[in-house]
Motif scaffolding. Structure first.
Motif, short mmCIF file in Angstrom:
data_model
loop_
_atom_site.label_atom_id
_atom_site.label_comp_id
_atom_site.label_asym_id
_atom_site.label_seq_id
_atom_site.Cartn_x
_atom_site.Cartn_y
_atom_site.Cartn_z
N LEU A 1 0.82 -1.21 0.00
CA LEU A 1 0.00 0.00 0.00
C LEU A 1 0.86 1.27 0.00
O LEU A 1 0.56 2.23 -0.72
N PHE A 2 1.92 1.27 0.78
CA PHE A 2 2.84 2.43 0.74
C PHE A 2 3.48 2.54 -0.65
O PHE A 2 3.70 3.64 -1.16
N ASN B 1 -5.85 8.10 -2.97
CA ASN B 1 -5.04 8.25 -1.76
C ASN B 1 -5.84 7.90 -0.52
O ASN B 1 -5.30 7.29 0.42
N THR B 2 -7.12 8.25 -0.49
CA THR B 2 -7.96 7.97 0.66
C THR B 2 -8.17 6.47 0.84
O THR B 2 -8.03 5.94 1.95
N GLY C 1 -6.81 1.72 4.00
CA GLY C 1 -6.25 0.37 4.10
C GLY C 1 -5.05 0.33 5.03
O GLY C 1 -4.90 -0.58 5.86
N ILE C 2 -4.19 1.33 4.92
CA ILE C 2 -3.01 1.41 5.79
C ILE C 2 -3.43 1.59 7.24
O ILE C 2 -2.92 0.92 8.14
N ILE D 1 -11.92 2.99 14.03
CA ILE D 1 -10.91 3.97 13.64
C ILE D 1 -10.99 4.25 12.15
O ILE D 1 -10.88 5.39 11.71
N VAL D 2 -11.22 3.21 11.36
CA VAL D 2 -11.35 3.39 9.91
C VAL D 2 -12.59 4.21 9.59
O VAL D 2 -12.55 5.11 8.74
#
Length: 142
Positions: free
Chosen positions: A13-14, A64-65, A70-71, A81-82
């Motif tokens: 993902l990064f 990006n969102t 996912g990160i 939190i997501v």
């Protein structure tokens, strides 16, 4: 084994965020990329198609969102939190796109720096950089 998969997914993902940044000129319509890389205070304001620019900026923000969510999920393994992060992203988008469109439609040289920073929040994963430490602090205090 689970942590290895988590680390591989985080790395992936990064990597996607890095690829979006690396190929931004090929993937997205953004006449401001070259404008802000140059000496923009002494250049003419770039010609732009406002609708196309808004669509591509929104697309980049959404990509990006999704990757950032996912990160965040992989870091904290907490759906609440997501969900809260998604709420923050939606509110941020609504506020930032308003400022972005104002600066695009009403360009003034004295506003270029402010425009540059609002645009940066839309096209870069800055919210991710702000949310991860905030959630770590929240988890640490709980």
């Amino acid at each position: 084994m689970r942590s290895l998969i988590t680390y591989l997914l985080l790395f992936f993902l990064f990597g996607l965020l890095i690829l979006i940044r690396a190929f931004e000129q090929d993937l997205f319509y953004d006449p401001y990329l070259l404008f802000f890389k140059s000496d923009y205070l002494h250049m003419d304001y770039p010609r732009r198609e406002i609708f196309k620019l808004t669509v591509f900026t929104t697309l980049r923000f959404v990509l990006n969102t999704v990757i950032s969510l996912g990160i965040i999920y992989l870091f904290f393994q907490d759906k609440s939190i997501v969900k809260f992060s998604l709420f923050i992203y939606v509110i941020s988008y609504m506020i930032l796109i308003g400022f972005f469109l104002y600066f695009v439609i009403h360009p003034r040289q004295e506003d270029y720096y402010l425009f540059f920073n609002f645009r940066r929040f839309l096209i870069q994963p800055i919210c991710l950089i702000l949310l991860i430490p905030a959630f770590y602090y929240y988890k640490f205090k709980s």
